[in-house]
Design a protein around this motif. Sequence first.
Motif, PDB file in Angstrom:
ATOM      1  N   GLN A   1       0.747  -1.291  -0.159  1.00  0.00           N
ATOM      2  CA  GLN A   1      -0.039  -0.014  -0.094  1.00  0.00           C
ATOM      3  C   GLN A   1       0.947   1.238  -0.045  1.00  0.00           C
ATOM      4  OE1 GLN A   1      -2.536   0.482   3.467  1.00  0.00           O
ATOM      5  NE2 GLN A   1      -0.927  -0.587   5.007  1.00  0.00           N
ATOM      6  N   ASP A  50      -6.974   7.354  11.327  1.00  0.00           N
ATOM      7  CA  ASP A  50      -6.823   6.402  10.528  1.00  0.00           C
ATOM      8  C   ASP A  50      -6.068   5.199  11.104  1.00  0.00           C
ATOM      9  OD1 ASP A  50      -4.691   4.921   8.586  1.00  0.00           O
ATOM     10  OD2 ASP A  50      -6.037   5.794   7.281  1.00  0.00           O
ATOM     11  N   GLU A  69      -2.534   8.200   5.540  1.00  0.00           N
ATOM     12  CA  GLU A  69      -3.761   8.296   4.633  1.00  0.00           C
ATOM     13  C   GLU A  69      -3.648   9.228   3.448  1.00  0.00           C
ATOM     14  OE1 GLU A  69      -8.423  10.041   4.704  1.00  0.00           O
ATOM     15  OE2 GLU A  69      -7.017  10.256   6.420  1.00  0.00           O
ATOM     16  N   ARG A 115      -0.822   6.887   1.290  1.00  0.00           N
ATOM     17  CA  ARG A 115      -1.667   6.083   0.529  1.00  0.00           C
ATOM     18  C   ARG A 115      -2.398   6.648  -0.816  1.00  0.00           C
ATOM     19  NH1 ARG A 115      -3.435   4.020   5.367  1.00  0.00           N
ATOM     20  NH2 ARG A 115      -5.624   4.963   4.851  1.00  0.00           N
ATOM     21  N   GLU A 116      -2.919   7.632  -0.352  1.00  0.00           N
ATOM     22  CA  GLU A 116      -3.577   8.391  -1.407  1.00  0.00           C
ATOM     23  C   GLU A 116      -2.803   8.836  -2.609  1.00  0.00           C
ATOM     24  OE1 GLU A 116      -7.446  11.013  -2.184  1.00  0.00           O
ATOM     25  OE2 GLU A 116      -7.209  10.420  -0.440  1.00  0.00           O
ATOM     26  N   THR A 117      -1.886   9.321  -2.347  1.00  0.00           N
ATOM     27  CA  THR A 117      -0.753   9.811  -3.099  1.00  0.00           C
ATOM     28  C   THR A 117      -0.292   8.778  -4.053  1.00  0.00           C
ATOM     29  OG1 THR A 117      -0.326  11.603  -1.845  1.00  0.00           O
ATOM     30  CG2 THR A 117       1.123  11.173  -3.604  1.00  0.00           C
ATOM     31  N   THR A 147      -1.633   5.793  -4.200  1.00  0.00           N
ATOM     32  CA  THR A 147      -2.590   5.140  -5.099  1.00  0.00           C
ATOM     33  C   THR A 147      -2.730   5.683  -6.328  1.00  0.00           C
ATOM     34  OG1 THR A 147      -3.434   4.167  -3.214  1.00  0.00           O
ATOM     35  CG2 THR A 147      -5.103   4.334  -4.926  1.00  0.00           C
ATOM     36  N   ARG A 148      -3.031   7.077  -6.325  1.00  0.00           N
ATOM     37  CA  ARG A 148      -3.329   8.099  -7.491  1.00  0.00           C
ATOM     38  C   ARG A 148      -2.369   8.560  -8.143  1.00  0.00           C
ATOM     39  NH1 ARG A 148      -7.458  12.447  -4.922  1.00  0.00           N
ATOM     40  NH2 ARG A 148      -7.640  13.048  -7.124  1.00  0.00           N
ATOM     41  N   ASN A 197      -3.499  13.722  -7.040  1.00  0.00           N
ATOM     42  CA  ASN A 197      -4.222  14.318  -5.963  1.00  0.00           C
ATOM     43  C   ASN A 197      -3.169  15.614  -5.547  1.00  0.00           C
ATOM     44  OD1 ASN A 197      -2.524  12.211  -5.055  1.00  0.00           O
ATOM     45  ND2 ASN A 197      -2.688  13.266  -2.950  1.00  0.00           N
ATOM     46  N   SER A 229      -7.293  18.623   2.903  1.00  0.00           N
ATOM     47  CA  SER A 229      -8.284  18.074   2.078  1.00  0.00           C
ATOM     48  C   SER A 229      -8.014  18.594   0.434  1.00  0.00           C
ATOM     49  CB  SER A 229      -9.574  18.329   2.488  1.00  0.00           C
ATOM     50  OG  SER A 229     -10.699  17.957   1.514  1.00  0.00           O
ATOM     51  N   LYS A 263      -4.812  16.209  -0.727  1.00  0.00           N
ATOM     52  CA  LYS A 263      -6.087  15.246  -1.553  1.00  0.00           C
ATOM     53  C   LYS A 263      -6.397  15.701  -2.918  1.00  0.00           C
ATOM     54  CE  LYS A 263      -7.599  13.175   3.130  1.00  0.00           C
ATOM     55  NZ  LYS A 263      -8.854  12.732   3.728  1.00  0.00           N
TER      56      LYS A 263
END
Length: 605
Positions: free
Chosen positions: A15, A122, A185, A188-190, A192-193, A197, A427, A431
């Motif tokens: 992840q 988280d 969090e 992971r988002e960075t 994953t995308r 973001n 956000s 994000k």
Amino acid sequence: MTDDPKGADKSPLLQYMIKDPDTFAHNVAGMIEAAGKAAAAYVEPREKGEAKALMTDEIATVVKTLAQVGDVWMRKPERMAEAQNRLYGQFLDLWGNSVRRAMGEDAPETVEPEPTDKRFRDPEWQENQFFGFLKQAYLIGSRWAEEMVENAENLDPHTRLKAEFYVRQLSAALSPSNFVLTNPELLRETLTRNGENIVKGLTMLAEDLKAGGGDLKIRQSDGSRFKVGENLATTPGSVIYENDVCQIIQYAATTEKVLKRPLLIVPPWINKYYVLDLTPEKSLIKWLVDQGHTVFVISWVNPDGRHADKSFEEYMKEGILTGVDIACKVTRSKQVNTVGYCVGGTLLAVTAAYCAATGDDRIASATLFTTQVDFTNAGELKVFVDEDQISILESAMSAKGYLDGSKMALAFNSLRPNDLIWPYVISNYMKGVEPSAFDLLYWNSDSTRMPAANHSYYLRNCYLNNTLAKGEMEIGGEKLDLKKVTIPIYNLATREDHIAPAESVFVGSSLFGGPVKFVVSGSGHIAGVVNHPSRNKYQYWTDGEPQGEYKDWIARAEEHPGSWWSDWDGWLREQDGREVKARSIGGGRYNIIEDAPGTYVKTKV
């Protein structure tokens, strides 16, 4: 490596790996380009002299204040050594517990966040040793810094208040939750995308810097979804008068009969009035009209350099007293009921005292929403008020003749940085998520300017010197005495108010010379006031006269479910319940200038 996405999600290692290196590399180039645009949006206004290069005066104030705390501790080396040993001891405990957990042993967390702290929700903050260590190290250090201010001996109360505020700001800013590499969090988002973001976030950052003229104007709501006069501030009415200070709006009756006494609302000029007329489902103004009140509202001008010399007295005379005169003439009534919200309530109390001194009896009653008249316990905003800071502010205002609305907005938001600043930074800019449409937050960001003379007088006479409470304030050649205000007063406080604390409002009740009904609403400065009965939210407390200590009053007060609006309407009818035929807008004495909400409220900063 498994091809099962579910299996990949369960792997602690996978992840935190780049999913698509080519796309990630492409987005890194996009990050560099967007960061360049953000830098240009910051630098360009400063090169043109349109924005201040550095907040040197403000930074100096912070350094000076924290240096005073340090000086207190350095005077007693033994206490300083004890404080340092406590800090070292906690870090040693953290290290020991971390080692035991790494070896597979059960070990408690050395320190845990408060249950209300949303930053560390988280699961990885607890389950991942790296992020868990960062979280606990941060909490240990930030709490130790707060304790150093709290336990500094012989520190004057105002310096302590400022130091507590500055430490909170620094602590909030340095939280590991605010950075991509130290927030699981965000990381992971960075990954994953593939960094998309961050590209979107930096693009929004550049847009917000440009919108703020080089200063960051954080978007809290989707502004494209709202327009004043179309889906906000839509209660039918008309502007029937305007001058340099305000427009006067009269709202169209919706009942055949109305109360004989009209109602004049005085909103604060540090915000726009339509917080009282958001959507129809939340609108206090619409609700009052539907209950049979003839409602007039002052819509203050959004001032510019032409209004630099508009004084507190002129806001009283050209605003409130003009509004009283118009309401009386339109309705052919000799008296009016009045409402003042926040600083509008303070000005209304000043006006009532002025009327008492001059023999003007047209104001029959006053309702005060979250209003202070005694600023001894004025809450967290006092952190911004001392001679040095007011002088800095006056110097800044002298250049333009007003205080930028963004400065006031930042001051209010900084009182709750972990709710009103950093969640939006994370956000929006990390994000890359556009904020949702929220009418109250849209209103909150629709800030107004402050005219220099008015704002300086208010800060010095209310927050700094408390002249109204002391009976030393002079307006229009009259020395004001609140004990001479004998009209009935409905005094509303909100229990969680950090701008006008309930205790401060309670203390102010005793300064008036007539009957005061003190009521406390649940929630805070805005939500506790804007609480439509149909929503059945929160609660309110009533009791006898506000005497003794606030803590004793609230302990014995009777709690009622829902909104206090109906209780207030009943109180207004007790003052004068006579009814007459509904009045037309203007009453045949004033022509309609334009439809509500008028142009003054639509003027942007």
